[in-house]
Design a protein around this motif. Sequence first.
Motif, PDB file in Angstrom:
ATOM      1  N   LYS A 254       0.859  -1.178   0.000  1.00 36.38           N
ATOM      2  CA  LYS A 254       0.000   0.000   0.000  1.00 36.38           C
ATOM      3  C   LYS A 254       0.896   1.228   0.000  1.00 36.38           C
ATOM      4  O   LYS A 254       1.581   1.513   0.989  1.00 36.38           O
ATOM      5  CB  LYS A 254      -0.921  -0.001   1.222  1.00 36.38           C
ATOM      6  CG  LYS A 254      -1.981  -1.099   1.188  1.00 36.38           C
ATOM      7  CD  LYS A 254      -2.930  -0.980   2.371  1.00 36.38           C
ATOM      8  CE  LYS A 254      -4.026  -2.038   2.287  1.00 36.38           C
ATOM      9  NZ  LYS A 254      -4.986  -1.952   3.423  1.00 36.38           N
ATOM     10  N   ASP A 259      -1.083   4.113  -5.173  1.00 36.28           N
ATOM     11  CA  ASP A 259      -2.526   4.003  -4.959  1.00 36.28           C
ATOM     12  C   ASP A 259      -3.290   5.302  -5.210  1.00 36.28           C
ATOM     13  O   ASP A 259      -4.498   5.266  -5.482  1.00 36.28           O
ATOM     14  CB  ASP A 259      -2.799   3.547  -3.526  1.00 36.28           C
ATOM     15  CG  ASP A 259      -2.183   2.194  -3.226  1.00 36.28           C
ATOM     16  OD1 ASP A 259      -2.002   1.402  -4.166  1.00 36.28           O
ATOM     17  OD2 ASP A 259      -1.874   1.936  -2.047  1.00 36.28           O
ATOM     18  N   HIS A 260      -2.600   6.451  -5.114  1.00 36.40           N
ATOM     19  CA  HIS A 260      -3.299   7.736  -5.210  1.00 36.40           C
ATOM     20  C   HIS A 260      -2.718   8.657  -6.285  1.00 36.40           C
ATOM     21  O   HIS A 260      -3.470   9.356  -6.967  1.00 36.40           O
ATOM     22  CB  HIS A 260      -3.284   8.439  -3.842  1.00 36.40           C
ATOM     23  CG  HIS A 260      -3.880   7.621  -2.737  1.00 36.40           C
ATOM     24  ND1 HIS A 260      -5.231   7.398  -2.633  1.00 36.40           N
ATOM     25  CD2 HIS A 260      -3.294   6.947  -1.716  1.00 36.40           C
ATOM     26  CE1 HIS A 260      -5.463   6.632  -1.582  1.00 36.40           C
ATOM     27  NE2 HIS A 260      -4.308   6.349  -1.003  1.00 36.40           N
TER      28      HIS A 260
END
Length: 404
Positions: A254, A259-260
């Motif tokens: 993560k 992820d962003h």
Amino acid sequence: MQRRDFFKKAMTVAGTAAIGSVGLEAKEEVKTVHPVDDRKVSEIAFPQKQPLITYSDRPPLLETPRSVFTSKITPNDLFFVRWHMPIIPTYINSKTFKININGVVKNELSLSIEDLKTQFEQVELTAVLQCGGNNRTAFKPTASGIQWGVGAMGCAKWKGVRLKDVLNKAGLKEESSWIGFNGLEKAVYAKTSNFVRELNLEDLHDDIILAYEMNGEDLPYLNGYPLRLVLPGVYSDSWIKMISNITVTKNRQKLHFMDHAYRVPDNDCECETPENLAQKTKPIEEMNVNSLIGYPTSGTRVKKDAQLVVRGVAFDAGHGIKKVEISIDDGKTWMEAKLDDGKQGKYAYRAFNFTFNPAHIGMLNILCKATNQKGDVQPFAKDIKWNHGGYKYNGIDEVKVEVV
């Protein structure tokens, strides 16, 4: 110049352009236009660089002027610079520098630059490096991120070793699935995520290299000295600079920058609106087909009936450029330009030129568009849909000259 003095010699340059996250104005018309193309080159040169368009000195953010893009190789001292974190080592000793390979491997490694040069096959690869947010000023309302014009890209000959060979020496365990990469740049605040990127092991191929040379010289300090990752055909977010650690894992981690950040809407048009941002996204990866005119630049005065040679570069993710076309009637008709021999390889620029004689006095728009072997064609700017990160713009290029 002592490398420990590198950033001591770089003076602060501020206010040349908007940078960082920019608020979205929901009431502003959502559209895409030709990117900003009139920014001035700074009077201040960073070490190992000629004066470039400067956005920030901490972290260093430098853009290559349009006029450079007449050559199929971008000189090191004119190559754009993009860092994410403001803390960058001011001194690196290449004799003691090590890159560590660890995680789900049979043998953890700690390799020097000399180890890479003597223990592995040396390979060379010419490839385009382009920021995913290149041309971000095309997106209206303003998209978040560095407000790049057209020059956050370059093409160089990289020399190093295959990542696959290094991982084979470490020995991948059966459960290995992901490869994580981290460099030496650091955030100011401890809670800020490190700039770590990952690659699925299934996507590993022979053309991914760990490079220590760029255009026949040691990597410039600002371009990742002494070692950087080269992933040809994809945007530069994963081309980790000053790479110091490779971690192999069983499961995907993560990570903020996976992820962003560097993601676009996961739909056919890769688009959204400020009022209705996409809930499902995907990473930006393969570069779109693109081309750019290096000469003439906008504002150039040319003589009526005199020979004018339009020159520029075209590229894609490695499928191959099929043709570049020029229009001098705002896209109503197109004429094919002459491409170079393509011997630099499938990931490199293809230089093009087109000769004509301007027939009428006044302002003249010159457009160029590329088509690749897949049949992908550059669209007009107005046909590119908005995304909040301002990623993957590849609109038909345009310069405006004055015929006298």
